[in-house]
Write an enzyme that holds these catalytic residues in place. Sequence first.
Site, short mmCIF file in Angstrom:
data_model
loop_
_atom_site.label_atom_id
_atom_site.label_comp_id
_atom_site.label_asym_id
_atom_site.label_seq_id
_atom_site.Cartn_x
_atom_site.Cartn_y
_atom_site.Cartn_z
N GLU A 34 0.82 -1.22 0.00
CA GLU A 34 0.00 0.00 0.00
C GLU A 34 0.85 1.26 0.00
O GLU A 34 0.75 2.11 0.91
CB GLU A 34 -0.96 -0.01 1.19
CG GLU A 34 -1.94 -1.19 1.13
CD GLU A 34 -2.99 -1.17 2.22
OE1 GLU A 34 -2.89 -0.32 3.14
OE2 GLU A 34 -3.92 -2.00 2.17
N GLU A 86 -4.83 -8.62 -0.34
CA GLU A 86 -5.66 -8.54 0.85
C GLU A 86 -7.10 -8.40 0.42
O GLU A 86 -7.41 -7.64 -0.50
CB GLU A 86 -5.29 -7.33 1.74
CG GLU A 86 -3.91 -7.37 2.34
CD GLU A 86 -3.60 -6.12 3.18
OE1 GLU A 86 -4.56 -5.39 3.52
OE2 GLU A 86 -2.42 -5.88 3.48
#
Length: 584
Positions: free
Chosen positions: A195, A314
């Site tokens: 991220e 995820e």
Amino acid sequence: MKDIRRPSHHRSRGPGRLAALLLTLVVMLGLTGGTALAAPDGTRKASQSAVSVPASAMDAVAAMQPSWNLGNTLDAIPNEDSWGNGQTTKATFEKIAADGFRSVRIPVTWSDHQSATAPYTIDATYMARVKQLVDWALDSGLYVVLNVHHDSWMWVSKMSTDHDNVVARFNSSWEQISEEFRDAPRSLLFESINEPQFDNATETQKTRFLDELNVSFHKIVRASGGGNAGRLLLLPTQFGSGDQHLMDDLYTTISALNDPQLVATVHFYSWYPFSVNVAGGTLYDAVAQKHLEDSFASMHSTFVAKGIPLYLGEYGLLDWPNHFHPSRVERGEALKYFGHVGYAARRHGITTALWDPFAYLNRDTLQWRDPALFAWIKSSWTTRSGTASFDKVFVPKSSTVTAKSLTLNLNGTRFRGVWQGGTKLAAGRDYTVSGNQLTFTAKALTRLVCNRAYGVNSTVQARFTSGLPWNIDIVTNDVPVLSDATGTTDSFTVPTQYRGNDLATMHATYADGSNAGQTSWTPYQEFNKAFSPDYPNGAIILTPEFLNALRDGETATLVFHFYSGNTVTYHVTKSGSSVTGTVS
């Protein structure tokens, strides 16, 4: 561990077409899949892989489905047990493998185990611990994804104001990781960074920064040789986002690198209002379903359809399940989401990694905290289950029992009937089906509500020709009763007789129609952030964050919505630190 000299950080366009073909040839010959591979000095050999990794990146990533995250562990700050998960053992990975997972993502935060100045040396003891977990997972027959995790916001995010030091530290980190795992089998994959985000930067700068890091990561790993010459490498979008323009940016980077062993990775946590239950997102409705369909279709068309495998690093729902707070997403609606993810992943050729911070697998007992939930997730890997418009039928206690209906979502199955335990209910007498409408007769409901105590009186199952049955609770309820109360902005609760109801959401406005509360863009405030049910103590908690956001001296009208369809209006006035709540 030896010091690593600060590397150059000019951009590299990666290997050309000939080099890419050579990489593929290396993989096809099995030289990076676990057979012996000598280093340039002839002194080291690769370890043996517990799995046979396909030469094609697309086939290899497909073989990794399904995947699981060892979350809040090596990525915890500052230490492995800092976020409550204790020490991971080999049995953790053996459990995961035994229950059907084929790969595991091991997020690692390196910051607190690495010097913050050049040469940015990673602590040898910590590196050895990371390697121990990787080896355990590989020995358990799992593919492994290893990354740089929370470092993304701890120091990489400062790239706009500290560019050279950030790049030097990033490069040094990957030089050291690459060296440590140089001879690991090809079933170990590297992910450049989790991220990625960049503070105080324009959109153009953010795109350039991420491209620079991804290209540098690729160059460093490939240049380290050994098994890294053909290792599968994962490159992320900004924030792990599936937004189209960010996926397009990543596609540009991957295309320019011209390396057939690259994998795109994004994350997915559903339609935000549904994922956190805000803005009225109480149900997995058509909007949330379309968001998932559109997202997976975009991932497929941007990457998979063009020959680039996609690893969904995820997925889940934000802060659900959370065993320390009431569930913000209704259970049946969450099951619909998880079932849809599994279906969409198979349909679009995407490998999915469940994000598990602690909520699914109990790391101490190595048992699934909610076996029925895990069974639903596992079933979604191979089939799709039928559902219904809700998982409860509400039968008001204050009125005569009447027939109640639910809408069946067949999801490609056929309806077989309704069972209570081992007993099949009688079609026509206990229920009827017209089109996709399942209707329970008044006679059946009268029997199922038993003595009509508030709450769940019995549970039946709608069963289908494939997949898991859909549990339906038969619930006796009446409109909840709220009472007046006083308190402070630090502690205020609304006395509540739930009478068989579950709280869905709270609508908060002022007399002028404007929104009340900290989430100013919607009147429907966020579950557990602005309000939270306290079922055992018969109360609704209004949080300090919500109360402190109220206008002083002005009354806010709150409408509490319950999943039965019942609503109750309540009024709250803040005066300094004092809070008064009234029903009328």
